[in-house]
Design an enzyme around this catalytic site. Sequence first.
Site, short mmCIF file in Angstrom:
data_model
loop_
_atom_site.label_atom_id
_atom_site.label_comp_id
_atom_site.label_asym_id
_atom_site.label_seq_id
_atom_site.Cartn_x
_atom_site.Cartn_y
_atom_site.Cartn_z
N LYS A 180 30.54 93.07 50.40
CA LYS A 180 29.91 92.36 51.51
C LYS A 180 29.34 93.32 52.56
CE LYS A 180 32.28 88.01 50.84
NZ LYS A 180 33.14 88.29 49.67
C1 LIG Z 1 33.06 87.58 48.45
C2 LIG Z 1 33.62 88.19 47.22
C3 LIG Z 1 33.28 87.72 45.93
C4 LIG Z 1 32.42 86.50 45.71
O1 LIG Z 1 31.07 86.71 46.05
P1 LIG Z 1 30.06 85.46 46.25
O2 LIG Z 1 28.81 86.03 46.78
O3 LIG Z 1 30.76 84.54 47.22
O4 LIG Z 1 29.90 84.81 44.90
C5 LIG Z 1 33.77 88.41 44.82
N1 LIG Z 1 34.58 89.48 44.97
C6 LIG Z 1 34.94 89.95 46.19
C7 LIG Z 1 35.85 91.12 46.27
C8 LIG Z 1 34.47 89.33 47.35
O5 LIG Z 1 34.83 89.82 48.56
#
Ligand SMILES: *Cc1c(COP(=O)(O)O)cnc(C)c1O
Length: 467
Positions: free
Chosen positions: A111
């Site tokens: 993120k």
């Molecule tokens: C947020 C997250 C996901 C999921 O990603 P999306 O964009 O919501 O599908 C997967 N793995 C980790 C470690 C995350 O922080």
Amino acid sequence: MYYQSTRGQAPVLSFEEVLLTGLAQDGGLYLPVEWPGFSAPAWRSLGGADYRVLAQRMLAPFVGAPIAAQLSEALEVAYAGFAHKSVAPLVQLQPNLWLLELFHGPTLAFKDVAMQLLGQLFERVLTACGERLTVVGATSGDTGSAAIEALKGSGAVEVFILHPKGRPSEVQRRQMTTVQANNVHNIAIEGTFDDCQDLVKALFNDHAFRDRFHLSAVNSINWARILAQSVYYAYAALALGAPERKIDFVVPTGNFGNIFAGYVTQHMGLPMGKLVVAANSNDILPRFLESGHMSLGAVQPTLSPSMDIQISSNFERLLFEALDRDGARVAALLQGFREKGAFTLEEEAMAYILERFAGARLNDSGTLAEIERTYGETGYLLDPHTAIGVAAARKRLAAGAGATVVLSTAHPAKFPAAVEKACGQRPALPARLSGLFEREERYSILPSDPAGLKGFIGDRVSGSLAA
Ligand SMILES: *Cc1c(COP(=O)(O)O)cnc(C)c1O
């Protein structure tokens, strides 16, 4: 470039407006009115480019002129703090199988890649128009810390992040609460993650409050986050031989934001193999891909908590595309879903989706087995989310799939208990986070009550912002 809502009833907006708005007025999500694209020679010429240069080229057609002029600088600042110079390095696990490491940012999850850029864009847009915003968000762990790291110290934004008291892991909580910046406010809510989300919704639904404090959200439905994530798909594919070679991408999926970014890259003209949705036991999307039938279940807690989701908000964007961008049909389908907890997608739209996407699922015991197997074979420690993707990729490769990239969404040290349980190794925190357990924590505890929360925010923002 203008943006339209997936439900067809909201005004079109500029990139700058979409950046600050998030959700459309009609409850839909924003998508560009048209897709800018590159020819095969243009993609080829970007092979081997620095990550920031590629990002500059890919993002420029999507943003307005004022931002385009500042994009280079924003990208430089956004990725300066990444622990790996290439931002998103590839690591090979076996023939035809690579990991794309997306966890070299400040909070150890993918993120950061989008959120760090979002923070820079917010700052520049707000400075240019002389506005201030109040960002309010709910988090079960990863999103909150990424938002705080991206917006801390900003002069134009006050940040309020709600987490359910006692629920995030200690690493996750400390990543949020040890940030010492005057514009950052952590709130532990006496309730669940759903309570936190309901509180945020209540604030946004109080239009007088929303307008008075210029509320804004930075959750995963924000178009700018998706756009920023589309860059690393091209970065990896070009490094492995695109546009000549079609690469499959396996994506550990929760809210469908990350994998939809792969669809965006494909729509910009980059030839690509399949986009594979990798899910844990919360397998509503793989079931949908098998049957064309979407049906809601109860959320089950797993070892991969960032994927413990039933309603993937960004899936609405793919529905809009599969239904020929007909907002009225999307709105009707989702209305039915809200009322009955289920819908069935017509064959033609389903065919559109299956041409591009496939699904896979893995439960907790499979997740632990994959962490152990990969560690045993290569000495590489996978986090539980990434392990689900790797297991899916191995299965596909055994069945004849070609070159495959698994998006590695978190550093194993973010989920040390699961990793240790699987293979007996406790992953060490990277050096940039050392001291996390000694730093002073700062947060407030509030009951799950909208009035109390409004008062808390009002007390901290009024002097600087409200008229
Ligand atoms: C947020 C997250 C996901 C999921 O990603 P999306 O964009 O919501 O599908 C997967 N793995 C980790 C470690 C995350 O922080």
